[in-house]
Design an enzyme around this catalytic site. Structure first.
Site, PDB file in Angstrom:
ATOM      1  N   GLU A  12      73.182 -29.313 -37.881  1.00 29.14           N
ATOM      2  CA  GLU A  12      74.156 -29.248 -36.730  1.00 29.14           C
ATOM      3  C   GLU A  12      75.531 -29.105 -37.081  1.00 29.14           C
ATOM      4  OE1 GLU A  12      71.818 -32.182 -33.467  1.00 29.14           O
ATOM      5  OE2 GLU A  12      72.662 -33.045 -35.322  1.00 29.14           O
ATOM      6  N   ASP A 197      63.368 -28.499 -28.714  1.00 32.17           N
ATOM      7  CA  ASP A 197      61.902 -28.693 -28.468  1.00 32.17           C
ATOM      8  C   ASP A 197      61.633 -29.244 -26.981  1.00 32.17           C
ATOM      9  OD1 ASP A 197      62.859 -30.930 -30.012  1.00 32.17           O
ATOM     10  OD2 ASP A 197      61.774 -31.760 -28.633  1.00 32.17           O
TER      11      ASP A 197
HETATM   12  N1  ADE Z   1      66.615 -34.285 -30.717  1.00 30.04           N
HETATM   13  C1  ADE Z   1      65.850 -32.942 -30.599  1.00 30.04           C
HETATM   14  N2  ADE Z   1      64.710 -33.137 -29.991  1.00 30.04           N
HETATM   15  C2  ADE Z   1      64.791 -34.608 -29.390  1.00 30.04           C
HETATM   16  C3  ADE Z   1      63.701 -35.221 -28.805  1.00 30.04           C
HETATM   17  N3  ADE Z   1      62.477 -34.471 -28.409  1.00 30.04           N
HETATM   18  N4  ADE Z   1      63.918 -36.437 -28.770  1.00 30.04           N
HETATM   19  C4  ADE Z   1      64.967 -37.195 -28.947  1.00 30.04           C
HETATM   20  N5  ADE Z   1      65.889 -36.468 -29.897  1.00 30.04           N
HETATM   21  C5  ADE Z   1      65.728 -35.199 -30.086  1.00 30.04           C
END
Ligand code: ADE
Length: 230
Positions: A12, A197
């Site tokens: 990041e 995600d």
């Molecule tokens: N960072 C990226 N994806 C995430 C998720 N599903 N839960 C918590 N932090 C995250």
């Protein structure tokens, strides 16, 4: 205006570090803080690590040592609201800490004792500026609630709970801590998160691994545009 910028992970951070001019670095308690310019702005950059405690420690250190005028948290997040897809961009209008729970004592879910609030509100002027930068890049940023907690959220049940209880669109693991550090210091903050995600069928890890760098670069790219760099 000096901006303090925190990311959880190197993925990041890399685009921002690459854009930093005249970089100098100082290591404090094992964490490297970079100072320099991005565009016409003085910035301080650091990788705070994953999770709320890491984020709080490094945000507070940054505030005390470098005295930024505002904190910005940039990175990736899991989509919670239905319809969110990898690479969608979220600008937080407010942030909460979903795993703080003193409800047996009569408090609201997410109520953070001592500062006595559930939601930390992002700075309106910063939010507007970031939204303009996102629109200029045709990224259609979504202004929404972001929920932080010390867990990777991947189940349909937990995501539905975060939507229902906090009105959260995205889950991640640091913004709430950084927001609290800014709040305690009386400083503005903003959060830029791109979805890495959104799967709830057991494929979140694969999705995360596929999209994390692309999403991270999107979020960082928006910030670079805000700074007049892109
Ligand atoms: N960072 C990226 N994806 C995430 C998720 N599903 N839960 C918590 N932090 C995250």
């Amino acid at each position: 205006m000096r901006y303090g910028i925190l990311t959880a992970m190197p993925s990041e951070f890399s685009l921002l570090r690459g854009a930093l001019k005249g970089a100098r670095s100082e290591t404090i308690l094992g964490v490297e803080y970079f100072t320099g310019m991005i565009g016409r702005h003085e910035v301080i950059l650091a990788i705070c690590g994953i999770g709320k405690v890491n984020a709080a420690l490094r945000a507070q250190t940054m505030l005390l040592r470098f005295a930024p005028d505002a904190l910005i948290n940039v990175g990736v997040a899991g989509g919670c609201a239905p319809g969110l897809r990898p690479l969608d961009l979220i600008l937080a209008d407010r942030v909460c800490q979903h795993d703080v729970d003193t409800t047996p004592l009569g408090d609201a879910p997410g109520f953070v004792s001592t500062v006595n609030t559930v939601f930390f509100h992002a700075d309106e002027a910063l939010l507007k500026g970031l939204a303009r930068a996102g629109e200029a890049l045709e990224l259609n940023p979504i202004v929404a609630t972001v929920a932080s907690g010390d867990q990777f959220v991947a189940s349909a049940e937990k995501k539905a709970e975060l939507c229902r209880v906090f009105g959260a669109s995205a889950a991640e693991m640091e913004a709430g801590a950084i927001a609290q550090a800014a709040y305690v210091a009386g400083l503005p903050f903003a959060v830029i998160r791109s979805i890495s995600d959104s799967d709830t069928e057991g494929n979140a890890r694969m999705e995360f691994e596929t999209f994390v760098q692309l999403a991270a670069d999107r979020a960082a790219g928006l910030l670079l545009r805000f700074f007049g760099e892109k």
